[in-house]
Design an enzyme around this catalytic site. Structure first.
Site, PDB file in Angstrom:
ATOM      1  N   LYS A  53       0.831  -1.211   0.000  1.00  0.00           N
ATOM      2  CA  LYS A  53       0.000   0.000   0.000  1.00  0.00           C
ATOM      3  C   LYS A  53       0.863   1.258   0.000  1.00  0.00           C
ATOM      4  O   LYS A  53       0.549   2.241  -0.686  1.00  0.00           O
ATOM      5  CB  LYS A  53      -0.943  -0.036   1.216  1.00  0.00           C
ATOM      6  CG  LYS A  53      -2.017  -1.103   1.072  1.00  0.00           C
ATOM      7  CD  LYS A  53      -2.718  -1.448   2.378  1.00  0.00           C
ATOM      8  CE  LYS A  53      -3.651  -2.632   2.167  1.00  0.00           C
ATOM      9  NZ  LYS A  53      -4.311  -3.086   3.396  1.00  0.00           N
ATOM     10  N   GLN A  97      -5.054  -1.852   9.529  1.00  0.00           N
ATOM     11  CA  GLN A  97      -4.743  -3.132   8.892  1.00  0.00           C
ATOM     12  C   GLN A  97      -5.231  -4.289   9.764  1.00  0.00           C
ATOM     13  O   GLN A  97      -4.977  -4.331  10.966  1.00  0.00           O
ATOM     14  CB  GLN A  97      -3.230  -3.244   8.668  1.00  0.00           C
ATOM     15  CG  GLN A  97      -2.798  -4.520   7.976  1.00  0.00           C
ATOM     16  CD  GLN A  97      -3.298  -4.628   6.545  1.00  0.00           C
ATOM     17  OE1 GLN A  97      -3.275  -3.652   5.805  1.00  0.00           O
ATOM     18  NE2 GLN A  97      -3.733  -5.806   6.159  1.00  0.00           N
ATOM     19  N   ASP A 120     -11.307   1.680   3.275  1.00  0.00           N
ATOM     20  CA  ASP A 120     -11.497   0.239   3.113  1.00  0.00           C
ATOM     21  C   ASP A 120     -12.960  -0.091   2.812  1.00  0.00           C
ATOM     22  O   ASP A 120     -13.276  -1.184   2.354  1.00  0.00           O
ATOM     23  CB  ASP A 120     -11.066  -0.509   4.381  1.00  0.00           C
ATOM     24  CG  ASP A 120      -9.651  -1.074   4.273  1.00  0.00           C
ATOM     25  OD1 ASP A 120      -9.193  -1.323   3.139  1.00  0.00           O
ATOM     26  OD2 ASP A 120      -9.007  -1.267   5.316  1.00  0.00           O
TER      27      ASP A 120
END
Length: 290
Positions: A53, A97, A120
């Site tokens: 990322k 995460q 997300d």
């Protein structure tokens, strides 16, 4: 033999498009979009994903902030950091995460993320907007799957789409997206589904998102079907320098000769999740930078 759906290429194309938009923002005197990433603990796979990322942020010209915390951090302290991200006007989007340590509630953390910064696409407000005429930030992996179908000009309207795996992260939102945006007829299978093959063999588009290597065999796939393999599992492999290989849910070598299109693992859906994260961050930034 099936046409291979190349997620790496499509992801690369998307990054080039996003970089052009970032350059246009800068040329107007605006700042670059800013993504923040929170990671807890030392899970090797998580650090690999976060590295990908960060690399993507650099490729498209985003600013990024990485916040790393010990596995022992309390839920309350982590939630305070999430609150700080929510209120920081220089941060357009951020992710926590997963997975998180067992003592921290994933639901409590993800629901504490502002829906406007939830790149997300996990928050209830964003999830619920899938069925509206004004969708917000979409769940990243399903968005990536939809993007692959579009860019390979795979027709979804009126097609029988069967999704194996009903998780909130992939299967459930993808079913809504294929139904709402794709005008498809969707069957969503889960671990309680009886005679799974009777459903999968009806699929014009078959998606597996379980994380169980070898789940989808050739006798479960209709000839000419589009096969999208979202499952990604680390399997021990002493021949690899890393000591493992990535394996999908689909027995690729057996299924590929039957399918019309198929995604490999790795190199299929995986890169698209990161590309979708970049798309969502740009969208969030564009609202902030109006």
């Amino acid at each position: 033999m099936a046409t291979i759906i190349d997620g790496r290429k499509i992801s690369s194309d998307i990054k080039v498009e996003i970089k052009a938009e970032v350059d246009a923002l800068k040329n107007k005197g605006k700042r670059a979009p800013h993504l923040a990433i929170i990671i807890v603990g030392d899970d090797g796979a998580s650090h690999t994903y976060v590295g990908g990322k960060i690399k993507a942020c650099a490729a498209v010209g985003f600013e990024y902030t990485l916040m790393q915390f010990a596995e022992s951090i309390s839920e309350e302290k982590l939630l305070k950091h999430v609150h700080n991200m929510n209120t920081d006007e220089d941060i357009d989007g951020f992710i926590v995460q997963l997975p998180l340590p067992a003592h921290i509630s994933v639901d409590r953390v993800t629901e504490s993320i502002s829906s406007e910064k939830d790149v997300d696409g996990f928050a209830n407000e964003n999830f619920g907007s899938i069925t509206s005429n004004y969708p917000l930030l979409m769940p990243a992996t399903p968005l990536g799957v939809m993007e692959l179908l579009k860019r390979y000009e795979i027709e979804t309207e009126g097609k029988n789409c069967v999704i194996v795996g009903a998780s909130r992260l992939v299967g459930a939102p993808l079913a809504l997206m294929l139904s709402k945006e794709g005008n498809a007829t969707v069957t969503l299978c889960n671990k309680h589904t009886e005679n799974l093959a009777s459903h999968t063999k009806q699929a014009d588009i078959l998606v597996s998102a379980v994380g169980l290597p070898g789940l989808i065999t050739k006798d479960m796939v209709k000839e000419g079907a589009v096969v999208i393999d979202v499952g990604t599992t680390r399997v021990k492999d002493d021949t690899k320098k890393t000591g493992f290989k990535l394996s999908g849910d689909v027995v690729y070598d057996d299924v590929a000769p039957l399918a019309s299109f198929i995604t490999p693992v790795p190199g299929g859906v995986g890169p698209m999740t990161i590309a979708s994260l970049m798309i969502n961050t740009l969208r969030a930034a564009q609202k902030n930078l109006l």
